[in-house]
Scaffold this motif. Structure first.
Motif, PDB file in Angstrom:
ATOM      1  N   TYR A  40       0.874  -1.178   0.000  1.00  0.00           N
ATOM      2  CA  TYR A  40       0.000   0.000   0.000  1.00  0.00           C
ATOM      3  C   TYR A  40       0.909   1.224   0.000  1.00  0.00           C
ATOM      4  O   TYR A  40       2.007   1.192   0.580  1.00  0.00           O
ATOM      5  N   SER A  41       0.473   2.300  -0.638  1.00  0.00           N
ATOM      6  CA  SER A  41       1.267   3.530  -0.575  1.00  0.00           C
ATOM      7  C   SER A  41       0.370   4.749  -0.599  1.00  0.00           C
ATOM      8  O   SER A  41      -0.746   4.712  -1.129  1.00  0.00           O
ATOM      9  N   TYR A  42       0.882   5.817  -0.011  1.00  0.00           N
ATOM     10  CA  TYR A  42       0.204   7.110  -0.039  1.00  0.00           C
ATOM     11  C   TYR A  42       1.249   8.207  -0.165  1.00  0.00           C
ATOM     12  O   TYR A  42       2.259   8.201   0.549  1.00  0.00           O
ATOM     13  N   SER A  43       1.004   9.141  -1.070  1.00  0.00           N
ATOM     14  CA  SER A  43       1.905  10.274  -1.262  1.00  0.00           C
ATOM     15  C   SER A  43       1.236  11.556  -0.806  1.00  0.00           C
ATOM     16  O   SER A  43       0.053  11.781  -1.064  1.00  0.00           O
ATOM     17  N   GLU A  44       1.991  12.375  -0.111  1.00  0.00           N
ATOM     18  CA  GLU A  44       1.511  13.711   0.242  1.00  0.00           C
ATOM     19  C   GLU A  44       2.582  14.705  -0.169  1.00  0.00           C
ATOM     20  O   GLU A  44       3.772  14.429  -0.041  1.00  0.00           O
ATOM     21  N   PHE A  45       2.144  15.834  -0.697  1.00  0.00           N
ATOM     22  CA  PHE A  45       3.119  16.750  -1.275  1.00  0.00           C
ATOM     23  C   PHE A  45       2.648  18.182  -1.169  1.00  0.00           C
ATOM     24  O   PHE A  45       1.446  18.457  -1.037  1.00  0.00           O
ATOM     25  N   MET A  46       3.602  19.067  -1.226  1.00  0.00           N
ATOM     26  CA  MET A  46       3.311  20.491  -1.172  1.00  0.00           C
ATOM     27  C   MET A  46       2.988  21.007  -2.571  1.00  0.00           C
ATOM     28  O   MET A  46       3.383  20.407  -3.573  1.00  0.00           O
ATOM     29  N   SER A  47       2.278  22.124  -2.633  1.00  0.00           N
ATOM     30  CA  SER A  47       1.823  22.654  -3.925  1.00  0.00           C
ATOM     31  C   SER A  47       2.904  23.531  -4.547  1.00  0.00           C
ATOM     32  O   SER A  47       2.784  24.750  -4.608  1.00  0.00           O
ATOM     33  N   ARG A  48       3.957  22.883  -4.999  1.00  0.00           N
ATOM     34  CA  ARG A  48       5.026  23.600  -5.682  1.00  0.00           C
ATOM     35  C   ARG A  48       5.715  22.642  -6.654  1.00  0.00           C
ATOM     36  O   ARG A  48       5.674  21.423  -6.482  1.00  0.00           O
ATOM     37  N   ILE A  49       6.340  23.204  -7.663  1.00  0.00           N
ATOM     38  CA  ILE A  49       6.977  22.395  -8.702  1.00  0.00           C
ATOM     39  C   ILE A  49       8.311  21.852  -8.234  1.00  0.00           C
ATOM     40  O   ILE A  49       8.656  20.698  -8.486  1.00  0.00           O
ATOM     41  N   ARG A  50       9.091  22.665  -7.551  1.00  0.00           N
ATOM     42  CA  ARG A  50      10.404  22.259  -7.051  1.00  0.00           C
ATOM     43  C   ARG A  50      10.499  22.602  -5.575  1.00  0.00           C
ATOM     44  O   ARG A  50       9.884  23.553  -5.092  1.00  0.00           O
ATOM     45  N   GLY A  51      11.312  21.824  -4.854  1.00  0.00           N
ATOM     46  CA  GLY A  51      11.561  22.113  -3.453  1.00  0.00           C
ATOM     47  C   GLY A  51      10.452  21.612  -2.559  1.00  0.00           C
ATOM     48  O   GLY A  51       9.744  20.663  -2.850  1.00  0.00           O
ATOM     49  N   ASN A  53       8.718  19.926   0.832  1.00  0.00           N
ATOM     50  CA  ASN A  53       8.979  18.689   1.562  1.00  0.00           C
ATOM     51  C   ASN A  53       7.840  17.717   1.266  1.00  0.00           C
ATOM     52  O   ASN A  53       6.742  17.856   1.782  1.00  0.00           O
ATOM     53  N   ASN A  54       8.093  16.768   0.405  1.00  0.00           N
ATOM     54  CA  ASN A  54       7.106  15.768   0.029  1.00  0.00           C
ATOM     55  C   ASN A  54       7.478  14.426   0.649  1.00  0.00           C
ATOM     56  O   ASN A  54       8.631  14.197   1.005  1.00  0.00           O
ATOM     57  N   SER A  55       6.507  13.545   0.748  1.00  0.00           N
ATOM     58  CA  SER A  55       6.815  12.230   1.296  1.00  0.00           C
ATOM     59  C   SER A  55       5.956  11.163   0.651  1.00  0.00           C
ATOM     60  O   SER A  55       4.857  11.436   0.145  1.00  0.00           O
ATOM     61  N   THR A  56       6.474   9.960   0.680  1.00  0.00           N
ATOM     62  CA  THR A  56       5.749   8.775   0.235  1.00  0.00           C
ATOM     63  C   THR A  56       5.892   7.701   1.300  1.00  0.00           C
ATOM     64  O   THR A  56       7.010   7.419   1.749  1.00  0.00           O
ATOM     65  N   GLN A  57       4.756   7.150   1.727  1.00  0.00           N
ATOM     66  CA  GLN A  57       4.800   6.019   2.642  1.00  0.00           C
ATOM     67  C   GLN A  57       4.426   4.756   1.881  1.00  0.00           C
ATOM     68  O   GLN A  57       3.393   4.716   1.203  1.00  0.00           O
ATOM     69  N   VAL A  58       5.273   3.757   1.979  1.00  0.00           N
ATOM     70  CA  VAL A  58       5.001   2.456   1.380  1.00  0.00           C
ATOM     71  C   VAL A  58       4.946   1.429   2.500  1.00  0.00           C
ATOM     72  O   VAL A  58       5.874   1.340   3.316  1.00  0.00           O
ATOM     73  N   ARG A  59       3.856   0.685   2.559  1.00  0.00           N
ATOM     74  CA  ARG A  59       3.733  -0.407   3.521  1.00  0.00           C
ATOM     75  C   ARG A  59       3.886  -1.727   2.778  1.00  0.00           C
ATOM     76  O   ARG A  59       3.264  -1.949   1.739  1.00  0.00           O
TER      77      ARG A  59
END
Length: 578
Positions: A40-51, A53-59
């Motif tokens: 399972y995975s979920y991605s959360e990200f900031m509203s910008r093209i570069r830079g 702090n984004n993350s992805t969790q994979v279980r």
């Protein structure tokens, strides 16, 4: 780390936009799933093209897992601020893998488990920082003991459509990372939960919420899509654009949402099956078109990928706060149906159902998802998608055809221009049975009643809620939409025989069973990703039944498994179970 973490490993990778986290996520899911792990995975990200702090969790797990976890077993920081942002979730039980230069001094002083992996240097050795995500893939595959030959085979499959130079460069980077990870694997022994592999999972599919909505739309006969891009719904538009030629779908990126909804109405008027995908702010611009659909009794299917508002709000985060927006938008009174899938299977079946309901009852049907649902990837058994022609409700008109003919159920025979000898007249003004403008008071009242009469049919066709757990219960947890998986997994961990879970995937009109099931509970708990408990208000309005406890979250993030376990245990504590 509690019952929620004994059969799976939670890997969280934090990096900046532009570091290839999305590609890494997809490849990790492919490698781990085909190696025999549920994923399972979920991605959360900031509203910008570069830079940012984004993350992805994979279980990765030995049994099906489908929800976001607070606990982190392996943390991989890819930039200097990664650990600072997640320090409340990183514990002494977390294994931190990464460059020492990216790890703040306080984590060394407090005795955290840290293994030095020179990811930046390894990626430079592999051809440059652009290969960083591939190096991380290799490290993690080695840490889990997956055979390097198998990893290479999966990469060759994943990059089969890429040019040979890119494919070779990616494979080399993964193998460089693998060699480094293999050297560290012994140091990590005993530091991570044991996860068994399962042969059955290899035949499963990995699908996102975007895939479910898109495939469900195709199964429902969708052949026209008009939308303006808006997070988090853009992925659905991209899905249809990518597969347009394969399935004969006309896809139009409109200049704005007003044009998009009116194009879709035009498609239905001409005999097509039109679809619009948007988010809350875009739906606000479509409201006049929504009312037009109500007035001319046109089918219409709108998908809303919810995100936090008001206004721009948090454009790349998640929330369930547009239920009332979907329910009450539009001037005047006219019927609609609102569906809210919670699982991948429901996304497939309910999106298809939306086209059937819209066509049969000639009403707008709204599909409510959210960023959490759309941007999560789930491991599922191959779905049973019947390859049958969707049922259609268009008739060949005769010379005496009347578009808005009065009927016992409010649904008039629907013709389309050019199919038969009749005239198909549509007008946004109030009209008579032939579709011609009228201001007659009696005709006006009759037309309002005719349109609202369709609610009876929509209610009788409502998708029943899903009851999970004992049929005889004292405590009933109620949820809708994307809370389905996390609540179900939490209740499995709590393991009480007096608690059941009632999940609604149709939130309007409410299914007929609603009052009867709710009234059987001594203690009713509702869980929603909004601040005002919008679904609880709707249930009370329709049934008179209120809730004893409300578990609400509205910070832009989805519910985390451990938090739901704790919140439910707190809500159940001290309640009479007899």
């Amino acid at each position: 780390m509690g019952a929620a973490s004994q059969t799976d490993i939670s890997i969280l990778i934090s990096g900046e936009a532009g570091q290839g986290l999305q590609k890494l996520e997809i490849l990790l899911l492919d490698v781990f799933k085909n190696a025999g792990y549920f994923v399972y995975s979920y991605s959360e990200f900031m509203s910008r093209i570069r830079g940012g702090n984004n993350s992805t969790q994979v279980r990765i797990a030995s049994k099906p897992v489908n929800s976001y976890r607070r606990g982190i077993d392996i943390f991989v920081p890819l930039h200097i601020n990664a650990l600072e942002r997640f320090k409340e979730r990183v514990t002494v039980n977390t294994l931190i893998l990464g460059d020492f230069d990216l790890i703040p001094e306080e984590f060394f002083k407090k005795g955290f488990k840290i293994l030095n992996v020179p990811l930046v240097q390894l990626s430079k050795d592999a051809g440059g920082l652009i290969t960083l995500n591939m190096v991380v893939l290799g490290v993690l595959a080695a840490m889990m003991g997956i055979d390097p030959g198998f990893v290479k085979t999966r990469l060759e499959h994943s990059f089969s459509r890429s040019d040979s130079q890119r494919k070779q460069k990616s494979i080399e980077a993964v193998l460089i990372g693998y060699d480094s990870g293999a050297q560290l694997r012994n140091q990590a022994q005993g530091l991570l939960p044991a996860v068994r592999i399962s042969e059955e999972v290899k035949n499963n599919l990995v699908m996102s919420g975007v895939d479910a909505i898109g495939i469900g739309g195709l199964a429902g006969g969708c052949n026209f899509v008009s939308s303006y891009p808006m997070s988090p719904s853009t992925g659905v538009l991209v899905f249809f654009a990518r597969h347009a030629q394969d399935f004969g779908v006309v896809v139009e990126q409109a200049e704005d949402e007003i044009s998009a909804v009116n194009m879709a109405l035009g498609a239905w008027y001409a005999g097509g099956r039109g679809f619009v995908t948007t988010s809350g702010g875009g739906f606000a611009l479509m409201v006049e078109g929504l009312s037009l659909a109500g007035a001319i009794e046109s089918p219409l299917v709108i998908h809303i990928g919810q995100r936090p508002g008001p206004a721009t709000g948090l454009p790349t985060r998640t929330e369930q706060a547009d239920l009332e927006h979907a329910l009450y938008s539009g001037h005047g009174e006219f019927p609609r149906a609102i569906l809210a899938p919670g699982s991948i299977q429901e996304g497939l079946t309910l999106t298809r159902q939306a086209f059937m309901l819209a066509d049969k009852y000639q009403v707008p049907v709204i599909i409510l998802t959210d960023q959490h649902y759309l941007d999560s990837n789930f491991c599922i058994a191959p779905p049973d998608i019947k390859l049958i022609e969707p049922e259609k409700y268009v008739i060949e008109t005769k010379e005496d055809y009347r578009r808005y003919q009065f009927t016992s159920d409010g649904v008039s025979p629907r013709g389309i221009p050019g199919f038969g000898k009749g005239i198909v007249c549509a007008d946004s003004d109030e009209h008579d049975e032939g579709g011609y403008i009228t201001e007659d008071a009696l005709m006006r009242s009759s037309m309002v009643e005719k349109r609202l009469n369709k609610l009876k049919g929509l209610a009788s066709a409502a998708v029943p809620p899903t009851l999970t757990g004992p049929q005889s219960f004292n405590h009933l947890v109620v949820g809708w939409g994307s809370t389905f998986n996390v609540v179900r997994e939490a209740l499995e961990a709590i393991d009480r025989d007096d608690v059941a879970f009632l999940h609604f995937s149709q939130v309007y009109p409410l299914p007929a069973e609603t009052s009867e099931i709710l009234s059987r509970a001594r203690n009713r708990i509702i869980i929603e990703n909004n601040a005002t408990s919008q679904f609880a208000k709707l249930i009370k309005l329709e049934t008179g039944i209120d809730f004893d406890e409300r578990i609400l979250k509205y910070d832009g993030m989805p519910f985390m498994l451990e938090d739901v376990i704790e919140d439910l245990e707190r809500a159940l504590k001290g309640k009479n179970s007899g």
